[in-house]
Scaffold this active site. Structure first.
Site, PDB file in Angstrom:
ATOM      1  N   ASP A 217       0.912  -1.191  -0.151  1.00 41.59           N
ATOM      2  CA  ASP A 217       0.067  -0.031  -0.031  1.00 41.59           C
ATOM      3  C   ASP A 217       0.995   1.186   0.033  1.00 41.59           C
ATOM      4  O   ASP A 217       2.217   1.310   0.345  1.00 41.59           O
ATOM      5  CB  ASP A 217      -0.880  -0.031   1.083  1.00 41.59           C
ATOM      6  CG  ASP A 217      -2.040   0.701   1.252  1.00 41.59           C
ATOM      7  OD1 ASP A 217      -2.422   1.509   0.337  1.00 41.59           O
ATOM      8  OD2 ASP A 217      -3.065   0.621   2.105  1.00 41.59           O
TER       9      ASP A 217
ATOM     10  N   ASP B 102     -10.631   2.190  -2.974  1.00 45.69           N
ATOM     11  CA  ASP B 102     -11.239   1.969  -1.674  1.00 45.69           C
ATOM     12  C   ASP B 102     -12.594   2.004  -1.484  1.00 45.69           C
ATOM     13  O   ASP B 102     -13.288   1.690  -0.535  1.00 45.69           O
ATOM     14  CB  ASP B 102     -10.698   3.269  -0.438  1.00 45.69           C
ATOM     15  CG  ASP B 102      -9.392   2.844  -0.056  1.00 45.69           C
ATOM     16  OD1 ASP B 102      -8.819   1.481  -0.124  1.00 45.69           O
ATOM     17  OD2 ASP B 102      -8.671   3.576   0.490  1.00 45.69           O
TER      18      ASP B 102
HETATM   19  C1  DGJ Z   1      -5.745   2.104   1.992  1.00 48.20           C
HETATM   20  C2  DGJ Z   1      -6.283   0.768   1.106  1.00 48.20           C
HETATM   21  O1  DGJ Z   1      -6.653   1.168  -0.013  1.00 48.20           O
HETATM   22  C3  DGJ Z   1      -7.144  -0.131   2.191  1.00 48.20           C
HETATM   23  O2  DGJ Z   1      -7.499  -1.193   1.273  1.00 48.20           O
HETATM   24  C4  DGJ Z   1      -6.435  -0.444   3.272  1.00 48.20           C
HETATM   25  O3  DGJ Z   1      -5.324  -1.330   3.168  1.00 48.20           O
HETATM   26  C5  DGJ Z   1      -6.014   0.894   4.143  1.00 48.20           C
HETATM   27  N1  DGJ Z   1      -5.090   1.614   3.186  1.00 48.20           N
HETATM   28  C6  DGJ Z   1      -5.024   0.326   5.250  1.00 48.20           C
HETATM   29  O4  DGJ Z   1      -4.583   1.482   5.968  1.00 48.20           O
END
Ligand code: DGJ
Length: 728
Positions: free
Chosen positions: A473, A543
């Site tokens: 990430d 997200d």
């Molecule tokens: C952003 C990601 O897109 C989410 O799926 C998740 O992993 C969060 N970060 C965790 O902090």
């Protein structure tokens, strides 16, 4: 095939679906003559005669601005946007590169760690290296054109060598550029924001400069580094379409400049904003690559060229051709609030539903009980995981599942042990306050010792916990981009050096852990580009896992990127971000159209819902080869009506999947139209599972088919998946 005609001094790059023609002016300036439909002998001759007359015109009024150029310089009498801008040792910015030779070589050169697509079979690609030379300054500029004739793809990048006696500053150096002839051009772009990525927008290009870019240090949620130019109107099946996709995940720019003549100049490459690169004598600078594609029959074929290319010649490694596992991820189910027992419970419920991998998301390390701490402390949190990651992973493996882990290597929390030990490791401007975003600072990935530390510490965790899958990430943009490691005169190199460092580290992880499936992520789809896909063969699309928004996001993403690359999970309803409720079947069908998973604690769901989910997991496993490796066709756009449809077809056109989504019932009095299918064999007869009558491929594609439930939909969120098989 790439041909050079020595008499007439032109290069003809011929693919199955397009020709690309460039000629050398009497002065040795490369001119752009054609990119589009394959050229037969007569049109080729006409183009050449036309061009010769124009380029040999000696009237003082005919300046370089009246030539259609291939990679225009700065400082002479062409005052449109230049493709490069170099500040020389004596302070001059005027360049004069002219033809100095060329080479046509099989295959495609590699410039790793800069993302590089590649060639595998002997004759599948050929590269023209067109050498230009600036005699006064002793500079060499090599324009690379890698042609994949059977894939309808042309990849461009440039290599600049300083053979002079003093340093040179690169202020701008694009990857690709050309001047289109006069026409009525439109630009299709994919802007958005966090949780709202790649919304398609299109509009006319008017006189003047249109600029798409990212200045955020990541390719960004706000504008994707992929755009299309169309000549006149285009749709899925009609119109001339030109695609430009940058294989780069940092600051990028595309410029479209319509000149008073109606000509269109287009450039794509590194963003010149806040960029200045010092090139010492003897040094070389290589640009990222731009993957260009042409279609004379609308967006659909163009997307399929990109999909196949991204799957087969951008993605690398063991996972490239393998079916990607279904997974369950705990993020939306627990956020930071979980313990070993919760994860095991989710894993067991996932196993019961048939998923293959369990992914432990953010919160497993340091004292990470919220997003304000511990990034950089890559050791497990013993309170949450008393048996350690190793114990948890052992339990998950014992269930017969694979174990996945979330990491965010590029970040550091000010509240972390790493920051206490190395306060100078983050990007920062000495003496200035360090402003955070999501409470975090960014590690200076340009520094090799930081990358070594990350490989060592995170590598140890991955090894010890026998991790099978990693979600990498990256949750913020870059600002206050500075460090103490580079001298003042090189500070404007840092954003690009950051990206080179990231690619280097990703490459080393891939090398050390070839069995691990890496999924990219940047706060969802903030780095969804061909650069990232060459290191991480799949990416968390957004997200936003709301079923309705996802329809738009996945639709927009599909213009350049294949469904196998798009992480698509069933989430809870109402959605954690939008608070909108959508039926489970709808969310499932949207997720079944991509790289499928679950993002919810289904152990808390009713037996009936769990059974329904298990049915979708089973179904995905059956249709996975088609979804992940088949051809994708957009049939109806969510932008045009309340109905969306898309389909997948296998190579032999024997099997297909048709997805239809009806957001709202048709308005009273409006008659529903049949869905026109694509990609089938007109000569074949098809049977639709669950439907009595058979259809000919020709009929399905010409007249279409209106499935019964969609004739008079009464309820919102009606959706169906139809499986088609050719009858033998
Ligand atoms: C952003 C990601 O897109 C989410 O799926 C998740 O992993 C969060 N970060 C965790 O902090």
């Amino acid at each position: 095939m790439i041909l050079f005609n020595e008499d007439q001094r032109y290069f003809l790059l011929e693919g199955d679906g397009f020709s690309y023609l460039l000629g050398l002016s009497p002065q040795g300036d490369p001119h752009h003559l054609h990119w589009g439909a394959p050229l037969a002998a007569d049109p080729l001759m006409n183009l050449l005669v036309d061009w010769r007359t124009r380029s040999s015109e000696t009237s003082p009024h005919v300046t370089m601005e009246h030539q259609r150029r291939e990679f225009p310089d700065f400082g002479h009498n062409d005052l449109r946007a230049p493709a490069y801008h170099l500040e020389q040792t004596d302070g001059s910015r005027v360049s004069e590169f002219v033809y100095a030779g060329h080479e046509i070589v099989p295959g495609k050169p590699d410039f790793t760690p800069l993302p590089s697509s590649y060639a595998e079979e002997g004759d599948e690609a050929q590269t023209l290296k067109l050498l230009l030379f600036d005699r006064l300054k002793n500079l060499e500029l090599e324009l690379h054109y890698s042609l994949y004739p059977r894939r309808n793809i042309l990849v461009r990048r440039n290599v600049l060598r300083n053979r002079g006696g003093g340093p040179l500053h690169i202020l701008k150096l694009m990857s690709a550029g050309l001047d289109f002839p006069a026409g009525d051009y439109r630009l299709v772009r994919f802007p958005g924001g966090w949780a709202n990525e790649r919304r398609m927008q299109q509009g006319p290009l008017l006189q003047g400069l249109t600029r798409l870019e990212s200045r955020r240090g990541i390719s960004s949620h706000d504008m994707n580094p992929f755009a299309m130019v169309t000549r006149g109107e285009a749709d899925e099946r009609r119109g001339e379409v030109y695609g430009f996709a940058l294989a780069y995940s940092g600051n990028w720019a595309m410029e479209a400049e319509v000149h008073r003549t109606g000509w269109l100049r287009f450039h794509a490459g590194l963003n010149d904003f806040d960029f200045k690169w010092r090139l010492e004598p003897g040094e070389t600078f290589v640009t990222p690559e731009c993957v260009m594609a042409y279609s004379g029959c609308g967006f659909g074929p163009l997307s399929r060229s990109y999909h196949r290319f991204a799957r087969e010649r951008v993605a690398r490694g063991r996972w490239r051709d393998r079916a990607r596992p279904t997974l369950i991820n705990n993020w939306e189910a627990t956020y930071f609030d979980f313990n070993q027992g919760d994860i095991l419970r989710i894993a067991e419920a996932g196993k019961e539903a048939g998923v293959e991998t369990v992914v432990l998301d953010d919160g497993w390390f340091g004292e990470r009980d919220g997003d304000d701490r511990s990034l950089g402390d890559w050791f497990e949190n013993a309170k949450k995981l008393p048996k350690g990651l190793k114990g948890l992973s052992g339990d998950i493996h014992a269930l017969g599942l694979k174990f996945g882990l979330w990491i965010e290597p590029e970040m550091i929390s000010p509240r972390s042990r790493l920051y206490e030990a190395h306060p100078d490791w983050c990007l920062h401007v000495p003496g200035r306050e360090r402003k955070t975003s999501r409470s975090q600072l960014v590690l200076d990935m340009s520094r090799p010792e930081i990358r070594d530390h990350l490989l060592e510490t995170i590598g140890k965790v991955l090894e010890e916990a026998q991790v099978d899958y990693v979600k990498w990430d990256m949750n913020r943009s870059l600002f206050e981009v500075g460090n103490e490691a580079l001298p003042p005169g090189r500070q404007m190199e840092l954003s690009h050096r950051y990206m080179l460092g990231v690619y280097d580290l990703m490459g080393r992880f891939n090398q050390r852990f070839p069995h691990i499936l890496f999924e990219g992520c940047a706060g969802g789809g903030g780095r969804f580009d061909l650069g990232l896909l060459s290191y991480h063969p799949q990416i968390w699309t957004s997200d936003n896992s709301d079923g309705l928004d996802r329809l738009f996001i996945q639709y927009g993403t599909s213009f350049a990127y294949p469904p196998i690359a798009q992480g698509a999970h069933i989430a809870a309803s109402p959605n954690h971000i939008t608070k909108r409720g959508t039926p489970l079947k709808w969310r499932a069908l949207v997720a079944l159209s991509g790289n499928f998973g679950l993002e919810v604690d289904i152990s808390k769901w009713s037996a009936g819902e769990r059974e329904e989910v298990a049915g979708y997991v089973r179904l995905y496993k059956e249709i996975r080869p088609l979804v992940q490796f088949g051809d994708f066709h957009r049939l109806e756009s969510p932008y045009d009506s309340d109905r969306t449809a898309w389909m997948f077809v296998d190579d032999r056109k024997e099997e297909a999947l048709l997805f239809v989504f009806q957001v709202k019932p048709w308005k009273k009095g409006v008659k529903a139209k049949p869905v026109r299918l694509q990609g089938l064999d007109p000569a074949k007869a098809y049977k639709v599972q669950g439907v009595k009558t058979g259809f000919s491929g020709k009929k399905l594609m010409k007249e279409g088919w209106l499935p019964k439930p969609f004739r008079n939909p009464k309820k919102p969120y009606l959706c169906e998946l139809y499986r088609l098989k050719s009858k033998v």
